[in-house]
Design a protein around this motif. Sequence first.
Motif, PDB file in Angstrom:
ATOM      1  N   ASN B 111       0.846  -1.185   0.000  1.00  0.00           N
ATOM      2  CA  ASN B 111       0.000   0.000   0.000  1.00  0.00           C
ATOM      3  C   ASN B 111       0.883   1.236   0.000  1.00  0.00           C
ATOM      4  O   ASN B 111       1.493   1.563   1.017  1.00  0.00           O
ATOM      5  CB  ASN B 111      -0.903   0.014   1.231  1.00  0.00           C
ATOM      6  CG  ASN B 111      -1.704  -1.265   1.370  1.00  0.00           C
ATOM      7  OD1 ASN B 111      -1.426  -2.090   2.237  1.00  0.00           O
ATOM      8  ND2 ASN B 111      -2.670  -1.460   0.493  1.00  0.00           N
ATOM      9  N   PRO B 112       0.949   1.936  -1.128  1.00  0.00           N
ATOM     10  CA  PRO B 112       1.847   3.087  -1.224  1.00  0.00           C
ATOM     11  C   PRO B 112       1.630   4.123  -0.128  1.00  0.00           C
ATOM     12  O   PRO B 112       2.594   4.654   0.421  1.00  0.00           O
ATOM     13  CB  PRO B 112       1.524   3.671  -2.597  1.00  0.00           C
ATOM     14  CG  PRO B 112       0.971   2.536  -3.375  1.00  0.00           C
ATOM     15  CD  PRO B 112       0.260   1.666  -2.397  1.00  0.00           C
ATOM     16  N   SER B 113       0.380   4.396   0.198  1.00  0.00           N
ATOM     17  CA  SER B 113       0.138   5.441   1.196  1.00  0.00           C
ATOM     18  C   SER B 113       0.661   5.018   2.565  1.00  0.00           C
ATOM     19  O   SER B 113       1.183   5.833   3.326  1.00  0.00           O
ATOM     20  CB  SER B 113      -1.344   5.802   1.260  1.00  0.00           C
ATOM     21  OG  SER B 113      -2.120   4.685   1.597  1.00  0.00           O
ATOM     22  N   LEU B 114       0.549   3.749   2.874  1.00  0.00           N
ATOM     23  CA  LEU B 114       1.057   3.285   4.162  1.00  0.00           C
ATOM     24  C   LEU B 114       2.581   3.296   4.171  1.00  0.00           C
ATOM     25  O   LEU B 114       3.207   3.577   5.197  1.00  0.00           O
ATOM     26  CB  LEU B 114       0.540   1.872   4.473  1.00  0.00           C
ATOM     27  CG  LEU B 114      -0.937   1.782   4.835  1.00  0.00           C
ATOM     28  CD1 LEU B 114      -1.323   0.341   5.120  1.00  0.00           C
ATOM     29  CD2 LEU B 114      -1.244   2.651   6.046  1.00  0.00           C
ATOM     30  N   ALA B 115       3.175   2.999   3.016  1.00  0.00           N
ATOM     31  CA  ALA B 115       4.633   3.051   2.920  1.00  0.00           C
ATOM     32  C   ALA B 115       5.101   4.480   3.180  1.00  0.00           C
ATOM     33  O   ALA B 115       6.103   4.715   3.864  1.00  0.00           O
ATOM     34  CB  ALA B 115       5.080   2.576   1.544  1.00  0.00           C
ATOM     35  N   LEU B 116       4.342   5.417   2.649  1.00  0.00           N
ATOM     36  CA  LEU B 116       4.660   6.829   2.848  1.00  0.00           C
ATOM     37  C   LEU B 116       4.556   7.202   4.326  1.00  0.00           C
ATOM     38  O   LEU B 116       5.387   7.930   4.867  1.00  0.00           O
ATOM     39  CB  LEU B 116       3.704   7.685   2.006  1.00  0.00           C
ATOM     40  CG  LEU B 116       3.978   9.182   1.959  1.00  0.00           C
ATOM     41  CD1 LEU B 116       5.310   9.446   1.283  1.00  0.00           C
ATOM     42  CD2 LEU B 116       2.857   9.897   1.201  1.00  0.00           C
ATOM     43  N   PHE B 117       3.534   6.679   4.962  1.00  0.00           N
ATOM     44  CA  PHE B 117       3.346   6.951   6.399  1.00  0.00           C
ATOM     45  C   PHE B 117       4.527   6.430   7.200  1.00  0.00           C
ATOM     46  O   PHE B 117       5.055   7.105   8.079  1.00  0.00           O
ATOM     47  CB  PHE B 117       2.043   6.306   6.884  1.00  0.00           C
ATOM     48  CG  PHE B 117       1.748   6.567   8.335  1.00  0.00           C
ATOM     49  CD1 PHE B 117       1.290   7.806   8.750  1.00  0.00           C
ATOM     50  CD2 PHE B 117       1.939   5.576   9.289  1.00  0.00           C
ATOM     51  CE1 PHE B 117       1.014   8.054  10.092  1.00  0.00           C
ATOM     52  CE2 PHE B 117       1.668   5.821  10.628  1.00  0.00           C
ATOM     53  CZ  PHE B 117       1.202   7.059  11.027  1.00  0.00           C
ATOM     54  N   ASP B 357      -5.346  11.000  10.842  1.00  0.00           N
ATOM     55  CA  ASP B 357      -5.164  12.364  10.354  1.00  0.00           C
ATOM     56  C   ASP B 357      -4.325  12.383   9.078  1.00  0.00           C
ATOM     57  O   ASP B 357      -4.544  13.217   8.192  1.00  0.00           O
ATOM     58  CB  ASP B 357      -4.520  13.233  11.431  1.00  0.00           C
ATOM     59  CG  ASP B 357      -4.690  14.713  11.123  1.00  0.00           C
ATOM     60  OD1 ASP B 357      -5.840  15.117  10.861  1.00  0.00           O
ATOM     61  OD2 ASP B 357      -3.684  15.441  11.102  1.00  0.00           O
ATOM     62  N   PHE B 358      -3.400  11.439   8.980  1.00  0.00           N
ATOM     63  CA  PHE B 358      -2.550  11.316   7.791  1.00  0.00           C
ATOM     64  C   PHE B 358      -3.401  11.204   6.529  1.00  0.00           C
ATOM     65  O   PHE B 358      -3.089  11.781   5.489  1.00  0.00           O
ATOM     66  CB  PHE B 358      -1.669  10.075   7.968  1.00  0.00           C
ATOM     67  CG  PHE B 358      -0.827   9.716   6.782  1.00  0.00           C
ATOM     68  CD1 PHE B 358       0.280  10.478   6.434  1.00  0.00           C
ATOM     69  CD2 PHE B 358      -1.128   8.589   6.020  1.00  0.00           C
ATOM     70  CE1 PHE B 358       1.067  10.119   5.347  1.00  0.00           C
ATOM     71  CE2 PHE B 358      -0.348   8.227   4.939  1.00  0.00           C
ATOM     72  CZ  PHE B 358       0.749   8.999   4.596  1.00  0.00           C
ATOM     73  N   TYR B 359      -4.509  10.469   6.631  1.00  0.00           N
ATOM     74  CA  TYR B 359      -5.367  10.275   5.454  1.00  0.00           C
ATOM     75  C   TYR B 359      -6.207  11.504   5.128  1.00  0.00           C
ATOM     76  O   TYR B 359      -6.970  11.500   4.171  1.00  0.00           O
ATOM     77  CB  TYR B 359      -6.218   9.013   5.599  1.00  0.00           C
ATOM     78  CG  TYR B 359      -5.388   7.805   5.244  1.00  0.00           C
ATOM     79  CD1 TYR B 359      -5.135   7.505   3.911  1.00  0.00           C
ATOM     80  CD2 TYR B 359      -4.797   7.018   6.226  1.00  0.00           C
ATOM     81  CE1 TYR B 359      -4.325   6.441   3.566  1.00  0.00           C
ATOM     82  CE2 TYR B 359      -3.985   5.947   5.888  1.00  0.00           C
ATOM     83  CZ  TYR B 359      -3.753   5.668   4.546  1.00  0.00           C
ATOM     84  OH  TYR B 359      -2.943   4.623   4.194  1.00  0.00           O
ATOM     85  N   TYR B 360      -6.068  12.534   5.918  1.00  0.00           N
ATOM     86  CA  TYR B 360      -6.719  13.799   5.575  1.00  0.00           C
ATOM     87  C   TYR B 360      -5.739  14.773   4.924  1.00  0.00           C
ATOM     88  O   TYR B 360      -6.067  15.912   4.650  1.00  0.00           O
ATOM     89  CB  TYR B 360      -7.398  14.417   6.798  1.00  0.00           C
ATOM     90  CG  TYR B 360      -8.766  13.805   7.021  1.00  0.00           C
ATOM     91  CD1 TYR B 360      -9.907  14.391   6.487  1.00  0.00           C
ATOM     92  CD2 TYR B 360      -8.912  12.605   7.708  1.00  0.00           C
ATOM     93  CE1 TYR B 360     -11.148  13.819   6.644  1.00  0.00           C
ATOM     94  CE2 TYR B 360     -10.152  12.014   7.871  1.00  0.00           C
ATOM     95  CZ  TYR B 360     -11.271  12.627   7.336  1.00  0.00           C
ATOM     96  OH  TYR B 360     -12.500  12.054   7.484  1.00  0.00           O
TER      97      TYR B 360
END
Lengths: 310, 448
Positions: B111-117, B357-360
């Motif tokens: 999951n790219p977004s989780l990798a970014l997190f 909050d990251f997903y916002y």
Amino acid sequence: MAEEESVVGGAASGGPTSGRRTLGRRRRLVPYGLLSPGGGYLVVFFLLPLVLMIYTSLQSGGLLSGGFSFTWDWRNYSSVLSRYEAHFIRSIAYSLIVTFVALLLAYPMTYWIAFYGGKWKSSLLLMILMPFFVSFVIRTLQWKFILGDNGPVLGTLKGFGLLPDDFRVLATAVAVVAGITYNFLPFTALPLYVALERIDKALVEAAKDLYASRWQAFRKVVWPLSLPGVFAAFLLTFVPATGDYVNAALLGGPGTRMIGNIIQDKFLTENNYPEAAALSVILMIAMVILASVYARILGTEEATRAAAAV
Amino acid sequence: MDDRQYRIGDRRMNEIMRRRLTRRSMLKGAGMGVAGFSLASFLAACGGDGNGTGGGGGNGGATGATGATGAVPSGFDIAEIYAGEPGSSVNFANWPFYLDQSKDETGQVYNPSLALFKEQTGIDVNYEDVINSNEEFFGRLRPVLEAGDSTGWDIIVITNGRIFTALALNEWVYPLDPSRRPNFDANAASWAKDPFYDPGNTYGMAWQSGITGIGYNSDLTNGPITKLDDLANPDKVGQGMVFMLTYDMPDFVMINLGIDPKTSGPDEWKEAAAWLQMQRDSGTVRTYGGNEYLQELQNGNLSACMAWSGDVLYSNIWLLYDTLEFVFPEDGALLWIDNMMIPAGAENPVGAMQVMDFYYDPEVATMVTEWVLYMSPVTATRELILRDADTAEEEGARGRANKLRATADSPYLYPDEEFLSRTSFGRALETDEEAAEWDAIFLPISQG
């Protein structure tokens, strides 16, 4: 069962000398030792849940008022019985049809395999079992595809003008009954096969030697000897088919929901655990009564033999 | 960004995505049910006096519980829950295919977004798509929550509805810390802020949202389907060709009969039930259920059905099923929201708030939206999708650019106020008695 009894009996009739008594006691414990893994399993995974289910069925309350509590609320039973009587009747009717159709289909098939299968017996049996290798739900979903309004079967027939354009099988009682029959066919076929396989073919020859016609030989020899298998097949098909919910959910339409669907709804989507439990208890009691009536009609001896055959 | 190119450029990937979608619609089925079913009692705070208690939730005060309202229950102290540093990992339970996915060089799905997190915070997110239905998931957690133990999850995603309410009412979820969501405060869409079922976002922050409307296959209907009554008209949709979402339909019908579900009572429910019975008697209904209607629609077994926006949109925009249409019925549609919540006893609530909050963050939210095609709680994602469309165009990925533009232009992803004003949430049942009455009126139609 018989062997276990003889072991216990043997120990009881053992002599009074101390050495033998120890041995006798140990021998007496053997059957319990053998029974304990299965027995323990049943206590934990059958008896306990059963008690919990009955306990739950007498609770009242709701999710929004802080949960359910035990109040001896017998109204759960009367309330679900009056509301879902039709579903009980429908389930039992569907299941009876399923069981008879499955027996009609499976008996000649397994008879042929048992008597004429020869070296192909196991391969043929494997073919009957094949559906078991695919997930229950996937199999049923495939039916949706096969029986689709414009699917391979109906679409083709409609193409040839053999069926009206708006003809359909899915979402009707026929689809539900056919789906259950298909899914439970192995449960019917296996016990029948076991019973038919065990029949000594020489008996049939003997009947013929005594001038019995083929039909008479079947009716007087094969059929009675296969009855334990029929009994087991009936139980193994009828009982689970009554509680089935997958077929009605996937293949059915309005007016074909079975009691299993209602229980599932109550438990998973309505979160009405007491009513779900009450329905389950009623279903179980109904099944036990029907099965014992059936066993009584057929005779307990047959029942035992059927159990042994399975 | 290679991943997205991979996804869109490749036809086979589209096929895979189609399967993904089908499965999602199946699994979502049960869940969406809840939204519409709204056996949800939405706390006393919903409807009329929502504002009064909503304010209380907003400041995160640990006091002021007024029974079954959206206010923070006295049992919890926000300062205490969110004390200290975040733990090293966050356990995130979500619905299948509800987060951006890609494959790395070795073909491993991630999951790219989780990798970014992880890159930004060093926190590992153990993301699992284990929620197949609100009820089922809740059923698994309930004994643990009741015993006061940790469920093992730090974030769960629950649709507005009965389960959401039950979790909040029974103090089975932690109140959120309003001081730990700057992105949310800055970027959340108006509809995601202070929803009626959760004043002040005390317990939940929207993950994604969607609409229940009508989907139809124009090959099989007699002219376009535009309104609810068409679903009960055999001349339009044929006999036995309509699928109804069991738990969405009471609210959906009420909305289309001009009744506001939120203020409806037994009389209005009976009115909706009468319409549903009329529809059943008309013979158009094929099945009542919650899943795989999309596949059925594609197979030609259904001419029309109640449908969720994301599913049909996906077929239309990305899979190019041009005979499948999603319709916003003339008289209104049902709106629902899936929410991130922190179950009581969570081991890493601080980390959980960081993830939520990251997903916002608009860039992050865009990664999700371009993949899931539901309504994003971050409106700024629209501009970013258009930007990505331009980038795609420059790179020569014409088809992808067009699809991204269609996505950004869809009113179902980015509804305006007028559009939203024609939607309504489901009825908020407030007591078990009400829920029982609701059931007695509506269940016989689908269960009979």
